[in-house]
Design a protein around this motif. Structure first.
Motif, PDB file in Angstrom:
ATOM      1  N   TYR A 209      14.734 -12.182   7.833  1.00 22.64           N
ATOM      2  CA  TYR A 209      14.314 -11.409   9.306  1.00 22.64           C
ATOM      3  C   TYR A 209      14.006 -10.565   9.475  1.00 22.64           C
ATOM      4  CZ  TYR A 209      13.114 -17.070   9.181  1.00 22.64           C
ATOM      5  OH  TYR A 209      12.870 -18.564   9.239  1.00 22.64           O
ATOM      6  N   ILE A 210      14.983  -9.844   9.245  1.00 25.26           N
ATOM      7  CA  ILE A 210      14.979  -8.602   9.476  1.00 25.26           C
ATOM      8  C   ILE A 210      15.007  -7.209   8.495  1.00 25.26           C
ATOM      9  CG2 ILE A 210      17.136  -6.894  10.636  1.00 25.26           C
ATOM     10  CD1 ILE A 210      19.019  -9.548  12.027  1.00 25.26           C
ATOM     11  N   LEU A 211      16.129  -7.871   7.622  1.00 28.09           N
ATOM     12  CA  LEU A 211      16.298  -6.831   6.034  1.00 28.09           C
ATOM     13  C   LEU A 211      14.546  -6.350   6.277  1.00 28.09           C
ATOM     14  CD1 LEU A 211      19.547  -6.622   4.830  1.00 28.09           C
ATOM     15  CD2 LEU A 211      18.752  -5.099   6.671  1.00 28.09           C
ATOM     16  N   LEU A 212      13.941  -7.575   5.481  1.00 29.75           N
ATOM     17  CA  LEU A 212      12.425  -6.944   4.416  1.00 29.75           C
ATOM     18  C   LEU A 212      11.198  -6.786   5.227  1.00 29.75           C
ATOM     19  CD1 LEU A 212      12.872  -9.980   1.825  1.00 29.75           C
ATOM     20  CD2 LEU A 212      13.796  -7.908   1.612  1.00 29.75           C
ATOM     21  N   PRO A 213      11.262  -7.237   6.766  1.00 26.22           N
ATOM     22  CA  PRO A 213      10.863  -6.795   7.091  1.00 26.22           C
ATOM     23  C   PRO A 213      10.163  -5.517   7.830  1.00 26.22           C
ATOM     24  CG  PRO A 213      11.228  -9.527   8.564  1.00 26.22           C
ATOM     25  CD  PRO A 213      12.369  -8.872   6.844  1.00 26.22           C
ATOM     26  N   MET A 214      11.555  -4.596   7.967  1.00 25.28           N
ATOM     27  CA  MET A 214      11.401  -3.670   7.994  1.00 25.28           C
ATOM     28  C   MET A 214      11.943  -2.549   6.781  1.00 25.28           C
ATOM     29  SD  MET A 214      14.899  -3.775  10.817  1.00 25.28           S
ATOM     30  CE  MET A 214      14.280  -2.272  12.164  1.00 25.28           C
ATOM     31  N   VAL A 215      11.618  -3.268   5.735  1.00 23.64           N
ATOM     32  CA  VAL A 215      11.281  -2.152   4.870  1.00 23.64           C
ATOM     33  C   VAL A 215      10.109  -2.453   3.645  1.00 23.64           C
ATOM     34  CG1 VAL A 215      14.024  -1.543   4.174  1.00 23.64           C
ATOM     35  CG2 VAL A 215      12.844  -3.773   3.310  1.00 23.64           C
ATOM     36  N   ARG A 216       8.510  -3.185   4.959  1.00 24.40           N
ATOM     37  CA  ARG A 216       8.436  -3.725   4.364  1.00 24.40           C
ATOM     38  C   ARG A 216       7.364  -2.645   3.884  1.00 24.40           C
ATOM     39  NH1 ARG A 216       5.208  -8.151   7.359  1.00 24.40           N
ATOM     40  NH2 ARG A 216       6.104  -5.953   8.941  1.00 24.40           N
ATOM     41  N   ARG A 217       7.245  -1.786   4.885  1.00 18.18           N
ATOM     42  CA  ARG A 217       6.675  -0.100   4.041  1.00 18.18           C
ATOM     43  C   ARG A 217       6.723   0.370   3.091  1.00 18.18           C
ATOM     44  NH1 ARG A 217       5.997   4.847   5.746  1.00 18.18           N
ATOM     45  NH2 ARG A 217       4.138   6.067   5.619  1.00 18.18           N
ATOM     46  N   MET A 218       8.262   0.197   2.950  1.00 12.68           N
ATOM     47  CA  MET A 218       8.822   1.259   1.736  1.00 12.68           C
ATOM     48  C   MET A 218       8.352   0.652   0.445  1.00 12.68           C
ATOM     49  SD  MET A 218       9.945   3.753   2.845  1.00 12.68           S
ATOM     50  CE  MET A 218      10.920   4.686   1.377  1.00 12.68           C
ATOM     51  N   ILE A 219       8.247  -1.111   0.243  1.00 11.96           N
ATOM     52  CA  ILE A 219       8.452  -1.761  -0.648  1.00 11.96           C
ATOM     53  C   ILE A 219       6.636  -1.162  -1.081  1.00 11.96           C
ATOM     54  CG2 ILE A 219       7.794  -4.388  -1.441  1.00 11.96           C
ATOM     55  CD1 ILE A 219      10.206  -5.054   0.435  1.00 11.96           C
ATOM     56  N   VAL A 220       5.651  -1.740   0.152  1.00 20.47           N
ATOM     57  CA  VAL A 220       4.049  -0.915  -0.682  1.00 20.47           C
ATOM     58  C   VAL A 220       4.071  -0.077  -0.948  1.00 20.47           C
ATOM     59  CG1 VAL A 220       2.066  -0.918   0.199  1.00 20.47           C
ATOM     60  CG2 VAL A 220       3.621  -2.587   1.419  1.00 20.47           C
ATOM     61  N   VAL A 221       4.867   0.793  -0.744  1.00 14.52           N
ATOM     62  CA  VAL A 221       4.930   2.244  -1.254  1.00 14.52           C
ATOM     63  C   VAL A 221       5.420   2.220  -2.855  1.00 14.52           C
ATOM     64  CG1 VAL A 221       5.915   4.576  -1.455  1.00 14.52           C
ATOM     65  CG2 VAL A 221       5.572   4.170   0.807  1.00 14.52           C
ATOM     66  N   ALA A 222       6.579   2.032  -3.111  1.00 18.69           N
ATOM     67  CA  ALA A 222       6.804   1.331  -4.163  1.00 18.69           C
ATOM     68  C   ALA A 222       5.776   0.777  -5.036  1.00 18.69           C
ATOM     69  CB  ALA A 222       7.543   0.531  -4.544  1.00 18.69           C
ATOM     70  N   LEU A 223       5.308  -0.537  -4.329  1.00 15.01           N
ATOM     71  CA  LEU A 223       3.489  -0.856  -5.395  1.00 15.01           C
ATOM     72  C   LEU A 223       2.573   0.119  -5.637  1.00 15.01           C
ATOM     73  CD1 LEU A 223       3.649  -4.289  -3.758  1.00 15.01           C
ATOM     74  CD2 LEU A 223       4.930  -3.633  -6.318  1.00 15.01           C
TER      75      LEU A 223
END
Length: 296
Positions: A209-223
């Motif tokens: 609920y905190i870590l993954l939602p706050m790094v979703r943009r970085m995950i999209v960049v990696a993808l």
């Protein structure tokens, strides 16, 4: 000419200076990028079969030949399996390893550096390395499989060749996603985590609920980065399987290389390359749209 509102003469002169300093590099970049693009469009309508120096106009014959070929659609199907399987595995492992490194209090930089080592291995070397490890005669991994009672030739079996090349890509490029996600995790402020801990949240709840939602943009960049790369890298497959066995690993990039250099069909290869460019552009626009929605 009147100055724009709120713009000082000094700032205007600085903008002009920056523009003129960047102009030569912009011209060179445009020439290097745009000339091959427009030449590929030109070549896709030409027939080079009779004379490479004086091609004749072929109209849409190259496009028709590409789009109606069964190999074209079969290669895209194998590419979807290769890219989809590789991206899912890399994303899952990359996020898991990044979270693990994030929670390691000591030697984080050391472990991160060690995990990055596969990134420094050239894709051709990766293909050679795994080809030796999976060799049915002297391969180390094949020896382990034989000890377990599995006498299979992994790179020579149509059922195992694709999972094997996906594993090669995962081994080499998962560290890239790990580093990108870890960089995002290290920018997460401590206050939300401390507040969640006070409210009684456990470790998994803080991650979800905190870590993954706050790094979703970085995950999209990696993808985004990996989806662009996975369509064009054919070095590992070329060395490890050469598109075989029985075309089981002939993805669209390898098929393009065959059409251009083995069959010497320059017009068909140009049309095929443009289809790859269209798909890459659509993927890029999709991920950029997701990033903008995340920012909103």
């Amino acid at each position: 000419m009147a100055l724009a509102a709120g713009e000082s003469p000094r700032k205007r002169r600085r903008s002009r200076t920056e523009f003129w300093m960047l102009l030569p590099s912009m011209i060179v970049l445009a020439a290097v990028s745009l000339f091959p693009f427009f030449f590929m469009i030109y070549a896709s309508f030409m027939d080079y079969a009779l004379d490479m120096d004086k091609p004749r106009f072929a109209g849409f014959d190259n496009w028709k030949g590409v789009l109606t070929a069964d190999t074209f659609w079969e290669s895209w199907g194998r590419t979807a399996v290769y890219a989809g399987g590789g991206l899912i595995a890399q994303l899952a492992l990359g996020i898991a390893v990044a979270l693990l490194l994030y929670h390691i209090p000591k030697f984080r930089n050391l472990f991160s550096t060690l995990l990055m080592l596969p990134l420094f291995v050239a894709p051709i070397v990766t293909g050679l390395l795994w080809r030796f490890l999976l060799d049915p005669t002297y391969g180390l991994y094949n020896w382990f499989l034989q000890k377990l009672g599995m006498n299979v030739q992994i790179l020579g079996d149509t059922a195992y060749a694709m999972p094997a090349v996906i594993l090669m890509d995962v081994w080499e490029w998962t560290p890239l996603i790990t580093i990108i996600v870890l960089a995002g995790l290290q920018t997460v402020p401590e206050e939300p985590l401390e507040a969640a801990e006070v409210d009684g949240a456990n470790g998994w709840q803080k991650v979800r609920y905190i870590l993954l939602p706050m790094v979703r943009r970085m995950i999209v960049v990696a993808l985004l980065v990996r989806s662009m790369d996975i369509l064009r890298y054919v070095d590992t497959i070329t060395i490890a399987t050469e598109g075989g066995p029985a075309d089981a690993t002939k993805i669209i990039g390898y098929y393009l290389m065959q059409v251009a250099f083995r069959f010497q069909d320059i017009g068909g290869a140009a049309a095929l390359g443009l289809t790859m460019l269209i798909v890459s552009t659509l993927l890029g626009r999709f991920f950029i749209k997701v990033m903008r929605s995340e920012e909103a």
